[in-house]
Write an enzyme that holds these catalytic residues in place. Structure first.
Site, PDB file in Angstrom:
ATOM      1  CG  ASP A  93     -16.832  17.924  39.049  1.00 52.54           C
ATOM      2  OD1 ASP A  93     -17.883  18.305  38.508  1.00 52.54           O
ATOM      3  OD2 ASP A  93     -16.804  17.208  40.062  1.00 52.54           O
ATOM      4  CG  HIS A 143     -21.670  25.427  37.631  1.00 49.11           C
ATOM      5  ND1 HIS A 143     -22.933  25.804  38.015  1.00 49.11           N
ATOM      6  CD2 HIS A 143     -21.349  24.343  38.358  1.00 49.11           C
ATOM      7  CE1 HIS A 143     -23.350  24.981  38.963  1.00 49.11           C
ATOM      8  NE2 HIS A 143     -22.424  24.081  39.193  1.00 49.11           N
TER       9      HIS A 143
HETATM   10  C1  SDX Z   1     -21.292  19.670  38.430  1.00 48.07           C
HETATM   11  O1  SDX Z   1     -25.630  21.967  38.625  1.00 48.07           O
HETATM   12  C2  SDX Z   1     -24.767  21.803  39.574  1.00 48.07           C
HETATM   13  O2  SDX Z   1     -24.829  22.438  40.595  1.00 48.07           O
HETATM   14  C3  SDX Z   1     -23.746  20.737  39.330  1.00 48.07           C
HETATM   15  C4  SDX Z   1     -22.624  20.609  40.353  1.00 48.07           C
HETATM   16  C5  SDX Z   1     -23.132  20.129  41.688  1.00 48.07           C
HETATM   17  O3  SDX Z   1     -22.466  20.394  42.687  1.00 48.07           O
HETATM   18  O4  SDX Z   1     -24.161  19.405  41.683  1.00 48.07           O
HETATM   19  O5  SDX Z   1     -21.989  21.871  40.522  1.00 48.07           O
HETATM   20  C6  SDX Z   1     -21.572  19.596  39.890  1.00 48.07           C
HETATM   21  O6  SDX Z   1     -21.901  18.973  37.672  1.00 48.07           O
HETATM   22  C7  SDX Z   1     -20.288  20.684  37.923  1.00 48.07           C
HETATM   23  C8  SDX Z   1     -20.178  20.706  36.374  1.00 48.07           C
HETATM   24  C9  SDX Z   1     -19.270  19.545  35.951  1.00 48.07           C
HETATM   25  N1  SDX Z   1     -19.234  19.408  34.466  1.00 48.07           N
HETATM   26  C10 SDX Z   1     -18.168  19.706  33.751  1.00 48.07           C
HETATM   27  O7  SDX Z   1     -17.150  20.221  34.212  1.00 48.07           O
HETATM   28  C11 SDX Z   1     -18.287  19.309  32.274  1.00 48.07           C
HETATM   29  C12 SDX Z   1     -17.794  20.475  31.400  1.00 48.07           C
HETATM   30  N2  SDX Z   1     -18.731  21.583  31.544  1.00 48.07           N
HETATM   31  C13 SDX Z   1     -19.795  21.675  30.558  1.00 48.07           C
HETATM   32  O8  SDX Z   1     -20.232  20.499  29.990  1.00 48.07           O
HETATM   33  C14 SDX Z   1     -20.842  22.713  30.912  1.00 48.07           C
HETATM   34  O9  SDX Z   1     -20.175  23.819  31.346  1.00 48.07           O
HETATM   35  C15 SDX Z   1     -21.922  22.364  31.916  1.00 48.07           C
HETATM   36  C16 SDX Z   1     -22.630  21.113  31.552  1.00 48.07           C
HETATM   37  C17 SDX Z   1     -21.342  22.216  33.281  1.00 48.07           C
HETATM   38  C18 SDX Z   1     -22.920  23.521  31.922  1.00 48.07           C
HETATM   39  O10 SDX Z   1     -23.493  23.542  30.687  1.00 48.07           O
HETATM   40  P1  SDX Z   1     -24.675  24.601  30.334  1.00 48.07           P
HETATM   41  O11 SDX Z   1     -25.056  25.424  31.488  1.00 48.07           O
HETATM   42  O12 SDX Z   1     -25.764  23.866  29.630  1.00 48.07           O
HETATM   43  O13 SDX Z   1     -23.945  25.572  29.417  1.00 48.07           O
HETATM   44  P2  SDX Z   1     -23.753  25.344  27.862  1.00 48.07           P
HETATM   45  O14 SDX Z   1     -23.404  23.907  27.599  1.00 48.07           O
HETATM   46  O15 SDX Z   1     -24.941  25.908  27.154  1.00 48.07           O
HETATM   47  O16 SDX Z   1     -22.452  26.208  27.579  1.00 48.07           O
HETATM   48  C19 SDX Z   1     -22.564  27.590  27.316  1.00 48.07           C
HETATM   49  C20 SDX Z   1     -21.480  27.846  26.289  1.00 48.07           C
HETATM   50  C21 SDX Z   1     -21.563  26.908  25.084  1.00 48.07           C
HETATM   51  O17 SDX Z   1     -21.051  27.598  23.987  1.00 48.07           O
HETATM   52  P3  SDX Z   1     -22.135  28.226  22.910  1.00 48.07           P
HETATM   53  O18 SDX Z   1     -22.983  27.072  22.399  1.00 48.07           O
HETATM   54  O19 SDX Z   1     -22.954  29.238  23.687  1.00 48.07           O
HETATM   55  O20 SDX Z   1     -21.272  28.828  21.819  1.00 48.07           O
HETATM   56  O21 SDX Z   1     -20.180  27.602  26.865  1.00 48.07           O
HETATM   57  C22 SDX Z   1     -19.548  26.529  26.195  1.00 48.07           C
HETATM   58  C23 SDX Z   1     -20.602  25.794  25.410  1.00 48.07           C
HETATM   59  O22 SDX Z   1     -20.061  25.187  24.243  1.00 48.07           O
HETATM   60  N3  SDX Z   1     -18.955  25.694  27.211  1.00 48.07           N
HETATM   61  C24 SDX Z   1     -17.734  25.165  27.154  1.00 48.07           C
HETATM   62  C25 SDX Z   1     -17.590  24.463  28.369  1.00 48.07           C
HETATM   63  N4  SDX Z   1     -18.700  24.580  29.096  1.00 48.07           N
HETATM   64  C26 SDX Z   1     -19.541  25.339  28.385  1.00 48.07           C
HETATM   65  N5  SDX Z   1     -16.763  25.199  26.231  1.00 48.07           N
HETATM   66  C27 SDX Z   1     -15.624  24.528  26.500  1.00 48.07           C
HETATM   67  N6  SDX Z   1     -15.399  23.832  27.645  1.00 48.07           N
HETATM   68  C28 SDX Z   1     -16.360  23.781  28.589  1.00 48.07           C
HETATM   69  N7  SDX Z   1     -16.139  23.118  29.714  1.00 48.07           N
END
Ligand code: SDX
Length: 435
Positions: free
Chosen positions: A369, A311
């Site tokens: 989720d 998140h």
């Molecule tokens: C919702 O914003 C809100 O409030 C949203 C929400 C709401 O109520 O409105 O809470 C609802 O959208 C919840 C999130 C649902 N999405 C997912 O579950 C999809 C999987 N999660 C990711 O795509 C990700 O965690 C996000 C999109 C939710 C957040 O992404 P960020 O903040 O841009 O973080 P990032 O992508 O920069 O990740 C940081 C690191 C990265 O690694 P590095 O590049 O630093 O090496 O963490 C890793 C990412 O690769 N990472 C994950 C991961 N999520 C982040 N690695 C594996 N699996 C994951 N799920």
């Protein structure tokens, strides 16, 4: 701008050409903000924050999140208490008006919402233009956007009365619109809402009743669904809420703004993650296959991510995920499916991930989720209806945030700038001279 944000403090920014003093504003909770509204005029530079990771886009009194401590408050009330003691329409009142309603206020509010649950009969024909296999989210984006063609008498955003009626219509009709999208996709007749049912029961009946027989709402399922609605109602300035605010800042009508929010929520990185998370858990299938998926999630060359994990704001447990995990146990137990293999895989996946250095170091926890889909599947919904239910729930928050923005006297059209790295000026070349 409220009183608390006026305390005089400044931050000094030393630019190559000059130093700029910027006001620091304080909220009632959460980080201070550096007010950069004069930065370009006084300093000639923009800030650069493509994912808005360090940018506050507005002042708001509606929802507060502390990502480090896993805290979520709706108008100051902890989500855990609301999930246990409140219900979706009471929370809707709280988010819209700022305080919990008295019994009389709640009765009046619920009565007014109930009276607006039917949609214009002509909208039935609008659905018939879609293919039967259209994703319900595609239908919802289209139908909600088209509401301004059916309810022109509540599209003038400068008229407080029209804003109010549009808000009631949107919150009241979104369950009907979502249920109709589901019925259309399975080739069954639309079911009209009933005024003697509560919000969640009405939605269940519109989804699962058929004209050929009576339908009794199961109170366990209705309570579980209402709790899911409540938990998803608002979440500060997330991507879809920011979309609604930006669309609303141009003066677009509320139905168009909510349609924009639905479109944004559909993405798998946002609200679409609940459908993706359940599909992922099904694909994993059994506990012994979890290590393979954990490895893939950590492999930078593999686009796979653990859906329902991570998140932007929560670097601790998403408090909604905690409530949903407990609710999954309760609901599946009451429905006699506590040995649901998907739930077992989810719990083991969470356990293994939270012991893995990669997830610990990146502070990746289950989000809202991760468990919601398991409950929705147990309640009888297909995965294609998971994000429409998220959109149904979040409509309350989108409307509350849109109303707050529209009534903010300092509100302006949102118009970000950019860091330009394209070509410098050059002259046109006639086609015969191009190589
Ligand atoms: C919702 O914003 C809100 O409030 C949203 C929400 C709401 O109520 O409105 O809470 C609802 O959208 C919840 C999130 C649902 N999405 C997912 O579950 C999809 C999987 N999660 C990711 O795509 C990700 O965690 C996000 C999109 C939710 C957040 O992404 P960020 O903040 O841009 O973080 P990032 O992508 O920069 O990740 C940081 C690191 C990265 O690694 P590095 O590049 O630093 O090496 O963490 C890793 C990412 O690769 N990472 C994950 C991961 N999520 C982040 N690695 C594996 N699996 C994951 N799920």
């Amino acid at each position: 701008m409220s009183e608390e944000t006026h305390k005089a403090e400044t931050a000094r920014l030393d630019l190559p050409e000059k130093a700029v003093e910027l006001p620091v504003l304080h909220g009632t909770m959460g980080p201070d903000v550096v007010d950069i509204r004069r930065l370009y005029a006084d300093g000639g530079v923009f800030t650069f924050d493509p994912g808005f990771t360090s940018t506050a886009s507005c002042e708001s009194k509606i929802t507060f999140i502390d990502g480090d401590r896993g805290i979520l408050l709706y108008r100051g009330y902890p989500i855990e208490q609301l999930a246990e003691k409140s219900h979706h329409l009471e929370v809707a009142y709280l988010l819209l008006y700022g305080d919990l309603p008295t019994a009389a206020e709640l009765e009046d509010f619920e009565e007014r919402i109930t009276r607006h649950t039917m949609v214009h009969e002509q909208m039935h024909y609008f659905y018939r233009g879609f293919r039967r296999d259209a994703h319900p989210m595609a239908i919802m984006v289209g139908v909600v956007g088209a509401m301004s063609a059916f309810y022109q008498d509540s599209t003038d955003i400068n008229d407080p009365e029209q804003r109010e009626i549009a808000s009631f219509r949107m919150i009241a009709k979104i369950p009907t619109i979502a249920a109709m999208a589901y019925k259309y996709s399975i080739g069954q007749p639309f079911i009209y809402p009933r005024n003697d049912l509560d919000y969640a029961s009405n939605f269940l009946r519109m989804c699962f009743a058929v004209p050929a027989e009576d339908y009794e709402v199961d109170p366990i399922i209705a309570r579980a669904l209402d709790r899911i609605f409540l938990l998803h109602a608002d979440h500060e300035q997330n991507a879809s809420t920011s979309t609604v605010r930006l669309a609303g800042s141009s003066g677009a009508n509320p139905f168009a703004c909510i349609a924009a929010g639905i479109a944004c929520l559909w993405g798998p990185a946002h609200g679409g993650a609940n459908e993706a998370a359940l599909n992922m858990l099904r694909e994993i299938g059994t506990v012994d296959r979890i290590p393979e998926y954990i490895r893939r999630a950590k492999d930078k060359s593999d686009p796979f991510r653990l859906m329902g994990f991570g998140h932007r704001v929560y670097k601790n447990f998403d408090p909604r995920a905690k409530v949903l995990k407990k609710s999954a146990d309760e609901v599946l137990g009451l429905l006699g499916i506590e040995n649901n293999p998907t739930l077992q895989v989810a719990k083991e996946l969470e356990r293994i991930a939270l012991e893995d250095d990669y997830f610990i170091e990146k502070k990746l926890y289950p989000n809202v989720d991760f468990y919601s889909g398991i409950i929705l599947e147990a309640l009888g919904f297909p995965t294609s209806m998971f994000t429409p239910i998220f959109a149904l729930s979040r409509t309350v928050g989108w409307i509350a945030q849109w109303k707050e923005m529209i009534s903010d006297p300092t509100q302006k059209i949102g118009r970000p700038r950019q860091l330009y790295t394209g070509p410098t000026p050059r002259d046109y070349v006639d086609i015969e001279y191009r190589s």
